[in-house]
Design an enzyme around this catalytic site. Sequence first.
Site: not given
Ligand code: PNS
Length: 171
Positions: A45, A140
Amino acid sequence: MPNHIQHVVVPGTFDPVTLGHVDVIDRARHLFPQVTVAVAESRSKRGVGTTFSLDERVDMLKAALDEQGVSALGGIRVMPFCGLLVDFCREQGAGGVVKGLRAMTDFEYELQQADLNAHLAPDIESVYVMSSPGFGYVSSSAVREISSLGGDVSKMVPACVAARLAEHNKR
Ligand code: PNS
């Protein structure tokens, strides 16, 4: 006959897992017969590293689901993942993603994620469950901050996670 989704992924960073996450996983399992909890390798993120390693986060999740009686439902597994979430879903044969929604502040980010994932993989459905009362403000990052400043997080995380945080803060 409609093609019902049998298997969903509940993804997250889980740094560390909270009672809010456990609630979402429990509810996902009541909605779908098979749930894979996918622990993202790193926090993409904001490009910031995690407090707990991937192995620690996977271990804490398994312990938390055991402690809270969710593993006993069966049909749940915890796995690490890296790369695109939709690729992981396809590899695992999952037809959907389940995530929790708390306040409005989650909404814009989640709408963007759901939109991007739908663009990448229109066959994978995004399903959202609203946070249960009492978990709307549990995150978290709040847990990490409160715990590092000596505050009580026992109502926000499973006991096994509270113990790991206390250990971490002594390091
Ligand atoms: O606990 P979080 O930080 O809200 O989780 C976020 C997560 C891991 C679900 C998200 O960042 C994610 O899906 N990451 C993998 C990369 C991806 O597929 N991104 C979405 C398309 S840009």
